[in-house]
Design an enzyme around this catalytic site. Structure first.
Site, PDB file in Angstrom:
ATOM      1  N   ASP A 132       0.630  -1.265  -0.222  1.00  0.00           N
ATOM      2  CA  ASP A 132      -0.286   0.174  -0.160  1.00  0.00           C
ATOM      3  C   ASP A 132       1.224   1.155  -0.066  1.00  0.00           C
ATOM      4  OD1 ASP A 132      -1.728   2.226   0.608  1.00  0.00           O
ATOM      5  OD2 ASP A 132      -2.792   0.961   1.860  1.00  0.00           O
ATOM      6  N   TYR A 178      -5.319  11.268  -3.254  1.00  0.00           N
ATOM      7  CA  TYR A 178      -5.654  12.161  -2.445  1.00  0.00           C
ATOM      8  C   TYR A 178      -4.611  13.106  -1.774  1.00  0.00           C
ATOM      9  CZ  TYR A 178      -8.270   8.858   0.819  1.00  0.00           C
ATOM     10  OH  TYR A 178      -8.186   8.139   0.792  1.00  0.00           O
ATOM     11  N   ARG A 217       0.688  14.202  14.401  1.00  0.00           N
ATOM     12  CA  ARG A 217       1.357  13.793  13.489  1.00  0.00           C
ATOM     13  C   ARG A 217       1.127  14.951  12.110  1.00  0.00           C
ATOM     14  NH1 ARG A 217      -1.292   9.766   8.586  1.00  0.00           N
ATOM     15  NH2 ARG A 217      -3.088  11.605   8.716  1.00  0.00           N
TER      16      ARG A 217
HETATM   17  C1  PLP Z   1      -2.736   3.705   4.728  1.00  0.00           C
HETATM   18  C2  PLP Z   1      -3.705   3.449   4.209  1.00  0.00           C
HETATM   19  N1  PLP Z   1      -4.934   3.174   3.075  1.00  0.00           N
HETATM   20  C3  PLP Z   1      -5.940   3.459   2.814  1.00  0.00           C
HETATM   21  C4  PLP Z   1      -6.238   4.464   3.022  1.00  0.00           C
HETATM   22  C5  PLP Z   1      -7.963   4.987   2.790  1.00  0.00           C
HETATM   23  O1  PLP Z   1      -8.166   4.039   1.569  1.00  0.00           O
HETATM   24  P1  PLP Z   1      -9.838   4.728   0.725  1.00  0.00           P
HETATM   25  O2  PLP Z   1      -9.291   6.079  -0.072  1.00  0.00           O
HETATM   26  O3  PLP Z   1     -10.152   3.538   0.759  1.00  0.00           O
HETATM   27  O4  PLP Z   1     -10.458   5.091   2.245  1.00  0.00           O
HETATM   28  C6  PLP Z   1      -5.729   5.224   4.130  1.00  0.00           C
HETATM   29  C7  PLP Z   1      -6.275   6.709   4.180  1.00  0.00           C
HETATM   30  O5  PLP Z   1      -5.901   7.394   5.345  1.00  0.00           O
HETATM   31  C8  PLP Z   1      -4.294   5.019   4.668  1.00  0.00           C
HETATM   32  O6  PLP Z   1      -3.699   5.792   4.951  1.00  0.00           O
END
Ligand code: PLP
Length: 435
Positions: free
Chosen positions: A205, A235, A394
């Site tokens: 991720d 975003y 943060r």
């Molecule tokens: C590590 C990580 N993965 C996924 C997400 C969010 O995923 P989604 O765009 O599906 O809400 C975040 C959101 O802050 C994140 O920090």
């Protein structure tokens, strides 16, 4: 090392090769309020190009040209076109990455596909997904759900215990490259090699990496450390706007196998079909990464995302992600040095690793009281960071628009908030829905 003065920080800004890139963002209102924006790791600011581009999509492409714009304005290939741009930022090749859905949904597609690949070739004992206990909740929720559907299980470890947890029963290692809470960054190549040596696949991720730190999904010249799957957010450091579409990358060796064996991903929607406009009754997956598209792409949001991605690509003439990384480390080093000197003895602890190799582009602090009220008091003083329960303050340092004087001013205000004790005021105890 003597503590830098504000003038010394201004001098660093004066010679910063990335300084001109700040002009690409509309931070006028924040500047007029005297705000310092240190939350681009959660929501990147508005690029100046975005409103005009979105207006063009609305007025000309949709309003004037209506449905013809799927062809004449190239709407139908936007997921691939923007995907190719993001690929340049994460060390992937053209045609290997598409923009689609949310990070959560893409993670589901990636994990489910990885489980299918493993189940097709490995002994039934290999059914565990290894991840980090402090991984972002959506990653853990999606992994648990997808694993449960397929008879797999999820094993959670602390960062230090990951290597020893990866073994013969490991099907997939699923990690967030830069941890959202601590800012700790994994050594992507090293983890990938350990996982592959154990016979497992790796899913990364890149929510807190894409656009902030150099990433080499294809191994950066060392195919042995090439990852298997990756997803990421539009975003945050890609500045695509609230709820911007996300992306997914799959190593070509896996998509080639999926092509050869006719495999689908689990959310086999019509726009991932080989010929969507044949309107066939049966599903035939599109070639390569195309099959990871599911339904109709959100064109207005994609247009905004492209403007955001372009703000990062604009750094290429100035050294690209290597230059971004150099400045990110200089900004976070400065923040840490100033916090050490001016926050000492006030109940603050630094959570983010000090070692460059294991630090992303954020710094997290913890406070003995939890810290939520301190974040709120800082916001009232114009320092925009955020709070991650139960105890993380943060601060994100996006090098495209953050200046060295911003870091100095932010710590100056932090010191004031702590010294004056104003964060103890009742108004800062209130919690909003989004922290
Ligand atoms: C590590 C990580 N993965 C996924 C997400 C969010 O995923 P989604 O765009 O599906 O809400 C975040 C959101 O802050 C994140 O920090």
């Amino acid at each position: 090392m003597s503590l830098p003065t504000r003038d010394a920080c201004a001098a660093l800004d004066a010679v910063d090769p990335l300084a001109p890139l700040r002009a690409a963002f509309d931070l006028d209102a924040a500047d007029a309020r005297g705000e310092i924006y240190l939350d681009g790791n959660s929501l990147g600011p508005l690029p100046r190009a975005t409103p005009a581009r979105v207006r063009q999509v609305l007025h000309d492409e949709w309003g004037r040209d209506l449905i013809g714009s799927w062809n004449t304005a190239g709407w139908i290939t936007l997921p691939q076109r923007i995907g190719d741009k993001i690929a340049r930022l994460v060390g992937a090749g053209a045609g290997e990455l598409v923009v689609a859905d949310s990070t959560s949904v893409n993670l589901y597609k990636a994990l489910a596909t990885a489980m299918t690949l493993v189940a097709a070739g490995a002994p039934p004992a290999r059914r565990t997904i290894v991840s980090e206990r402090t991984n972002f909740p959506t990653d853990l929720y999606i992994a648990t759900a997808a694993a449960g559907e397929r008879g797999f299980s999820v094993r959670l470890e602390d960062a230090g215990g990951l290597a020893s947890a990866i073994g013969e029963d490991t099907a997939i290692v699923m990690l967030t490259h830069v941890n959202y809470r601590t800012g700790h960054m994994h050594d992507m190549a090293a983890v990938t090699r350990v996982a592959h040596a154990a016979g497992a696949l790796v899913v990364w991720d890149l929510a807190h990496s894409a656009g902030a730190v150099p990433v080499a999904l294809a191994g950066g010249g060392d195919p042995a450390s090439a990852a298997d799957f990756a997803v990421g957010c539009g975003y945050k450091y890609l500045n695509g706007g609230p709820g911007a579409p996300a992306f997914i990358w799959v190593h070509p060796r896996h998509t080639a196998r999926m092509d050869a064996e006719g495999w689908r991903q689990p959310l086999a929607g019509w726009l991932g079909h080989a010929s969507p406009f044949a309107f066939a009754t049966d599903y035939q997956p599109g070639p390569g990464i195309t099959r990871f598209i599911c339904g109709t792409p959100p064109i207005v949001s994609l247009a905004a995302l492209e403007c955001g991605v372009d703000t990062v690509l604009a750094a290429e003439p100035f050294g690209g992600l290597d230059a971004i990384r150099r400045k990110s480390l200089a900004l976070t080093d400065l923040f840490l040095a100033l916090v050490d000197a001016r926050g000492a003895g006030r109940g603050l602890a630094v959570v983010t690793p000090r070692d460059h190799a294991t630090r992303g582009s954020q710094v997290s602090l913890a406070h003995e009281t939890g810290g939520h009220a301190i974040v709120r008091a800082l916001v009232a003083r114009g320092v925009i960071g955020d709070f991650r329960a139960p105890d993380i303050l943060r601060f994100g340092f996006a090098p495209l628009y953050t200046r060295f004087v911003d870091v100095w001013d932010a710590v100056d205000r932090l010191a004031h908030v702590l010294d004056s004790g104003e964060w103890r005021e009742a108004r800062f105890a209130v919690r909003d829905a989004v922290t």
